[in-house]
Scaffold this motif. Structure first.
Motif, mmCIF file in Angstrom:
data_model
loop_
_atom_site.group_PDB
_atom_site.id
_atom_site.type_symbol
_atom_site.label_atom_id
_atom_site.label_comp_id
_atom_site.label_asym_id
_atom_site.label_seq_id
_atom_site.Cartn_x
_atom_site.Cartn_y
_atom_site.Cartn_z
ATOM 1 N N VAL A 138 4.685 19.984 -3.612
ATOM 2 C CA VAL A 138 5.186 18.672 -4.065
ATOM 3 C C VAL A 138 4.029 17.795 -4.531
ATOM 4 O O VAL A 138 4.114 17.114 -5.563
ATOM 5 N N ARG A 139 2.955 17.811 -3.761
ATOM 6 C CA ARG A 139 1.788 16.999 -4.112
ATOM 7 C C ARG A 139 1.209 17.432 -5.461
ATOM 8 O O ARG A 139 0.847 16.593 -6.302
ATOM 9 N N LEU A 140 1.127 18.728 -5.685
ATOM 10 C CA LEU A 140 0.581 19.233 -6.942
ATOM 11 C C LEU A 140 1.507 18.905 -8.122
ATOM 12 O O LEU A 140 1.041 18.505 -9.204
ATOM 13 N N LEU A 141 2.810 19.094 -7.924
ATOM 14 C CA LEU A 141 3.771 18.767 -8.974
ATOM 15 C C LEU A 141 3.699 17.276 -9.331
ATOM 16 O O LEU A 141 3.769 16.909 -10.512
ATOM 17 N N TYR A 142 3.585 16.433 -8.296
ATOM 18 C CA TYR A 142 3.483 14.997 -8.543
ATOM 19 C C TYR A 142 2.231 14.688 -9.357
ATOM 20 O O TYR A 142 2.279 13.912 -10.332
ATOM 21 N N PHE A 143 1.104 15.263 -8.956
ATOM 22 C CA PHE A 143 -0.152 15.032 -9.673
ATOM 23 C C PHE A 143 -0.011 15.410 -11.142
ATOM 24 O O PHE A 143 -0.364 14.623 -12.045
ATOM 25 N N LYS A 161 0.828 -1.210 0.000
ATOM 26 C CA LYS A 161 0.000 0.000 0.000
ATOM 27 C C LYS A 161 0.858 1.252 0.000
ATOM 28 O O LYS A 161 0.518 2.253 -0.631
ATOM 29 N N SER A 162 1.989 1.176 0.690
ATOM 30 C CA SER A 162 2.856 2.349 0.757
ATOM 31 C C SER A 162 3.548 2.638 -0.577
ATOM 32 O O SER A 162 4.096 3.720 -0.767
ATOM 33 N N LEU A 165 1.907 2.120 -3.587
ATOM 34 C CA LEU A 165 0.894 2.253 -4.632
ATOM 35 C C LEU A 165 1.032 3.558 -5.416
ATOM 36 O O LEU A 165 0.658 3.610 -6.600
ATOM 37 N N TYR A 166 1.554 4.598 -4.791
ATOM 38 C CA TYR A 166 1.611 5.902 -5.471
ATOM 39 C C TYR A 166 2.554 5.886 -6.669
ATOM 40 O O TYR A 166 2.458 6.743 -7.540
ATOM 41 N N TRP A 167 3.479 4.936 -6.712
ATOM 42 C CA TRP A 167 4.295 4.799 -7.921
ATOM 43 C C TRP A 167 4.018 3.492 -8.666
ATOM 44 O O TRP A 167 4.285 3.383 -9.862
ATOM 45 N N LEU A 168 3.449 2.479 -7.994
ATOM 46 C CA LEU A 168 3.101 1.240 -8.680
ATOM 47 C C LEU A 168 1.949 1.444 -9.670
ATOM 48 O O LEU A 168 1.978 0.930 -10.788
ATOM 49 N N ILE A 169 0.933 2.202 -9.267
ATOM 50 C CA ILE A 169 -0.221 2.444 -10.152
ATOM 51 C C ILE A 169 0.205 3.154 -11.438
ATOM 52 O O ILE A 169 -0.134 2.695 -12.537
ATOM 53 N N PRO A 170 0.953 4.274 -11.351
ATOM 54 C CA PRO A 170 1.403 4.908 -12.611
ATOM 55 C C PRO A 170 2.285 3.984 -13.448
ATOM 56 O O PRO A 170 2.181 3.973 -14.689
ATOM 57 N N ALA A 171 3.153 3.200 -12.778
ATOM 58 C CA ALA A 171 4.046 2.301 -13.521
ATOM 59 C C ALA A 171 3.236 1.250 -14.281
ATOM 60 O O ALA A 171 3.533 0.943 -15.450
ATOM 61 N N ILE A 172 2.213 0.704 -13.646
ATOM 62 C CA ILE A 172 1.368 -0.302 -14.304
ATOM 63 C C ILE A 172 0.630 0.319 -15.486
ATOM 64 O O ILE A 172 0.536 -0.290 -16.567
ATOM 65 N N GLY A 179 0.679 9.235 -1.938
ATOM 66 C CA GLY A 179 2.061 9.668 -1.767
ATOM 67 C C GLY A 179 2.203 10.725 -0.692
ATOM 68 O O GLY A 179 3.164 10.709 0.093
ATOM 69 N N ALA A 180 1.231 11.660 -0.671
ATOM 70 C CA ALA A 180 1.281 12.721 0.341
ATOM 71 C C ALA A 180 1.107 12.144 1.742
ATOM 72 O O ALA A 180 1.751 12.587 2.706
ATOM 73 N N THR A 181 0.240 11.155 1.877
ATOM 74 C CA THR A 181 0.016 10.527 3.176
ATOM 75 C C THR A 181 1.240 9.744 3.640
ATOM 76 O O THR A 181 1.648 9.817 4.813
ATOM 77 N N GLN A 182 1.820 8.987 2.715
ATOM 78 C CA GLN A 182 2.954 8.136 3.065
ATOM 79 C C GLN A 182 4.230 8.934 3.316
ATOM 80 O O GLN A 182 5.055 8.557 4.149
ATOM 81 N N ASN A 183 4.402 10.027 2.585
ATOM 82 C CA ASN A 183 5.677 10.751 2.638
ATOM 83 C C ASN A 183 5.569 12.157 3.220
ATOM 84 O O ASN A 183 6.556 12.906 3.227
#
Length: 518
Positions: free
Chosen positions: A496-501, A4-5, A7-14, A486-490
């Motif tokens: 940063v959250r907006l740039l990531y989105f 679960k921690s 998922l913020y990069w696994l989902i985009p990678a998939i 990602g924001a919750t985990q890190n």
């Protein structure tokens, strides 16, 4: 918990892997697309070092014989009913030359080099000649305006006809009834003087003679003829220089003594596209029942290349009064040229390469259709190369979308500069203001990303009605979900959250739609 921690990069990678997988699947389908319904894909049957027609014939027992220079050595290969090599003979003593022409029948072989015809077995000179015209079962050559037929057994020549006056070229044809037909033409100013002769029962007669009006700026580049039961047809391809240094203009003219007693300009529509076929060359004529059919190379729609939606392939046109039924007979990414019929249902041609050229074959024969359904590593490599090339355009797509994220970043910067204490408090509403401003920018400038080229090139799953809005919304929801995780985990702050989105959203869009931007 660990999954679960991440998922913020696994989902985009998939999702990116799905996009790449769909792109590869689409490219593989395009690379392996059959030329036409009930017609086989190309079967490689040899290679040649020269850019001329290889000599291909069919034996009495149905085998196919090909004589060509392979690795600069003259090779005669015989193919059986399953298109496998059943016999091979090399002629290493015959000197290699890119202008060499060959004729073979049974165990006899002759070749033409430097205006001289040689015996392929003894290498002795047979005779001088100005031009060399191998046919299905006969060899014709021209010498000092005299048309000869060479007897391969005795190596002696028979005079068929003495042509009076000057002419530009001799064109030959062997009818199904073994009659030898030859045509001469002479272009003088705005006139094209055409004469056609037939040799049958040891007698040569003139069967047609006519002058046609044609623009004096047009130069004849190619000609072909066919004859069957007094039904005569011939075709000319001309070229005229383009105005102001533009691309030369090509025209094709067809004559039939029964249906089209004039020299009629004809065009061919692309059977796989909305435009006309262009750059027509390497014409051949034959009869299918009572209808004329034309075999030629042309530039038409094809999705086999990494860039562009056209390629040079082989086409067949069947002429029925005023109607032209066009069929695509090859579909490869290389330059396909020099087509010839082996029989009514089978053709061969050359694909030009940087080194040795491939000799290929295709047919409506069910055995060959089944054989070419089996994919080789070549098809996978071509699809992979096309996928890598198209995938690299995703970077360009990210640059195009820069207008989308400039405005949200500028707005967030203004908000933080006007209220400096917000940077310490990091309220969530700032993220949603940036999110809304990004959405507005996307809607205002999405026409710069979703251009017409995508509608033309992309597959149906990317171009259905309102597909741009659907993908923007679904990928936006996924990007927001990943940004929240990602924001919750890190413990990311709002910028940063907006740039990531925005980065994830644009990258996913780029890998789905970017390959079709160019």
């Amino acid at each position: 918990m660990r999954l679960k921690s991440r998922l913020y990069w696994l989902i985009p990678a998939i999702i990116l892997l799905v996009a790449i997988g769909l792109l590869f699947s689409e490219n593989f389908k395009n690379v392996t697309e059959v030329p036409d319904e009930d017609w086989s894909r190309a079967l490689p049957i040899g290679s040649t070092n020269i850019n001329k027609y290889p000599f291909i014939s069919k034996t009495e027992d149905g085998a196919i014989e090909i004589v060509e220079f392979d690795d600069q050595i003259l090779v005669k290969k015989t193919y059986g009913s399953q298109y496998n090599v059943i016999d091979e003979e090399n002629f290493p003593d015959i000197p290699f030359n890119k202008w060499t022409k060959v004729f073979s029948k049974g165990n006899d072989l002759v070749y033409f080099q430097y205006k001289t015809i040689y015996d392929g077995t003894t290498k002795k000179e047979i005779t001088n000649a100005d031009s060399f015209h191998p046919l299905r079962d006969a060899l014709i050559y021209l010498k000092n305006n005299v048309v000869y037929q060479l007897n391969l057994k005795t190596k002696t020549s028979e005079i068929l006809y003495t042509i009076e006056g000057e002419f530009d070229e001799l064109v030959t044809y062997q009818a199904e009834t073994e009659e030898l037909v030859f045509l001469t033409y002479a272009k003088n100013q705005d006139k094209l003087d055409v004469s056609v002769y037939k040799h049958s029962d040891n007698l040569t007669t003139t069967i047609h003679k006519q002058k046609f009006s044609i623009s004096r700026s047009e130069r004849v580049q190619d000609a072909a003829l066919a004859y069957k039961d007094n039904h005569l047809a011939f075709v000319f391809k001309t070229e005229r220089k383009g105005a102001g240094g533009s691309v030369p203009v090509n025209n094709v003219y067809l004559f039939e003594n029964e249906n089209k007693p004039k020299l009629n300009k004809i065009t061919f529509n692309d059977p796989k596209g909305a435009n006309e076929l262009r750059n027509i060359s390497d014409l051949s004529l034959a009869f299918e029942n009572e209808n004329v059919k034309i075999l030629f190379s042309a530039k038409g729609k094809s999705k086999t290349k990494y860039q562009g939606t056209t390629a040079f392939n082989i086409y067949e046109a069947v002429v029925n009064e005023e109607d032209y039924k066009i069929y695509r007979r090859s579909n490869t990414s290389d330059y396909s040229a020099k087509p010839q019929w082996i029989n009514n249902d089978t053709i061969s041609w050359i694909d030009f390469q940087s080194e040795a050229n491939d000799i290929l074959l295709s047919s409506s024969d069910q055995a060959l259709i089944g054989l070419t359904k089996q994919y080789t590593g070549t098809e996978y490599i071509k699809a992979l190369g096309k996928t890598i090339g198209m995938g690299s355009v995703a970077i360009f797509a990210i640059l195009i979308s820069s207008m989308w994220f400039i405005w949200p970043l500028l707005l967030i910067t203004i908000i933080y500069m006007s209220k400096r204490n917000l940077l310490d408090r990091d309220p969530t509403w700032v993220y949603y203001v940036g999110l809304i401003s990004y959405a507005v920018a996307v809607l205002l400038f999405k026409h710069r990303f979703f251009i017409d080229t995508i509608d033309i090139k992309a597959p149906g799953y990317l171009t259905f009605q309102n597909s741009d809005l659907v993908f923007l919304l679904i990928l936006g929801i996924l990007a927001h979900l990943c940004a929240s995780i990602g924001a919750t985990q890190n413990e990311w702050n709002v910028p940063v959250r907006l740039l990531y989105f925005m980065g994830v959203h644009i990258t996913m869009l780029a890998f789905f739609f970017g390959p079709y931007l160019i």
